[in-house]
Design an enzyme around this catalytic site. Structure first.
Site, PDB file in Angstrom:
ATOM      1  N   SER A  28       0.802  -1.228   0.000  1.00  0.00           N
ATOM      2  CA  SER A  28       0.000   0.000   0.000  1.00  0.00           C
ATOM      3  C   SER A  28       0.834   1.276   0.000  1.00  0.00           C
ATOM      4  CB  SER A  28      -0.952   0.020   1.203  1.00  0.00           C
ATOM      5  OG  SER A  28      -0.227   0.163   2.410  1.00  0.00           O
TER       6      SER A  28
ATOM      7  N   LYS B 197       0.317   4.650   6.710  1.00  0.00           N
ATOM      8  CA  LYS B 197      -0.160   5.503   5.626  1.00  0.00           C
ATOM      9  C   LYS B 197       0.469   6.887   5.770  1.00  0.00           C
ATOM     10  CE  LYS B 197      -3.203   2.226   4.652  1.00  0.00           C
ATOM     11  NZ  LYS B 197      -2.949   1.283   3.526  1.00  0.00           N
TER      12      LYS B 197
END
Length: 251
Positions: free
Chosen positions: A62, A135
């Site tokens: 990701s 993230k």
């Protein structure tokens, strides 16, 4: 006569001390000191891991290309505990609620589990990495994030972002698959993966009960260094130029 008496007295004193010393005491003292040093090192490592720096590994794609699968990273736990989170920071956080599928942490055997537990205790292993997410911070409390403008860019507080860190599929210019407009609550942040079309991030979870927001209290810390493999060693940038105008508007 006085000098001879003094020398004889000193020699006798040395002899008595030598005779009084327990036989084999040298190696016992060495072992005792070794145990003390070992225990002190374990405690110091535990304190560093608990309050300052932790190690995590990257289990998914990701955050490609910033982070690759199986990269090891170091996370500064002083942020946000003592220092505020900034736009562009790469942060590790616990699951806000239903973002991750259930995982089993049962080791292959008791020995592997024991070793991993000891290494985790001192911060050299991260068996709970699969229970955390990593993230990039796009929105801070009070920010309004929109996707997307006519050029496919994210817009934060009216400022379009030039994001050099993201990865998009070939021939795709829109920085995230779905359109949205959100305002970040006072106790939360909005996070997105750099591999935008392969990241279960805030945008992907905006219809969940969490609304896609991550509570600041859920943030473990800011990732600041790739520590392994050695050929990828380096610091993690938060791209202040990308968020310069957004930050100025916040001030």
């Amino acid at each position: 006569m006085t000098n001879e008496f003094t020398e004889d007295t000193l020699q006798s004193s040395r002899d008595r001390r030598r005779d009084a010393a327990p036989k084999g005491g040298g190696w016992k003292i060495f072992l005792r000191d070794l145990v003390i040093i070992f225990v002190a090192a374990i405690l110091i490592s535990f304190l560093i891991k608990t309050y300052l720096v932790r190690s995590f590994y990257i289990p998914s794609t990701s955050m490609v290309n910033t982070l690759q699968v199986d990269d090891r990273i170091l996370v500064n736990q002083l942020e946000p505990r003592f220092f505020p989170i900034s736009h562009g920071d790469v942060v590790v956080f616990t699951d806000p609620g239903g973002w991750l599928p259930p995982v089993s942490n049962v080791p292959d055997n008791w020995f592997v589990g024991a070793v991993d537990g000891v290494l985790a205790f001192v911060g050299l292993s991260a068996p709970d990495s699969s229970n955390h997410l990593i993230k990039r911070v796009i929105g801070l409390p009070g920010d309004t994030i929109e996707c997307c403008n006519e050029f496919g860019q994210l817009v934060v507080n009216g400022i379009p972002l030039e994001e050099p860190y993201i990865v998009l599929p070939d021939a795709v210019t829109k920085v995230t698959p779905e359109d949205f407009s959100v305002t970040v609550p006072d106790d939360s942040i909005w996070v997105m993966g750099d591999n935008r079309y392969n990241s279960a991030d805030s945008a992907a979870h905006r219809d969940d009960p969490t609304g896609g927001f991550v509570k600041i209290d859920s943030v473990v810390g800011r990732a600041f260094l790739i520590s392994w493999p050695t050929e990828r060693w380096g610091t993690l940038d938060n791209y202040p130029t990308t968020f310069q105008q957004v930050t100025q508007n916040d001030e």
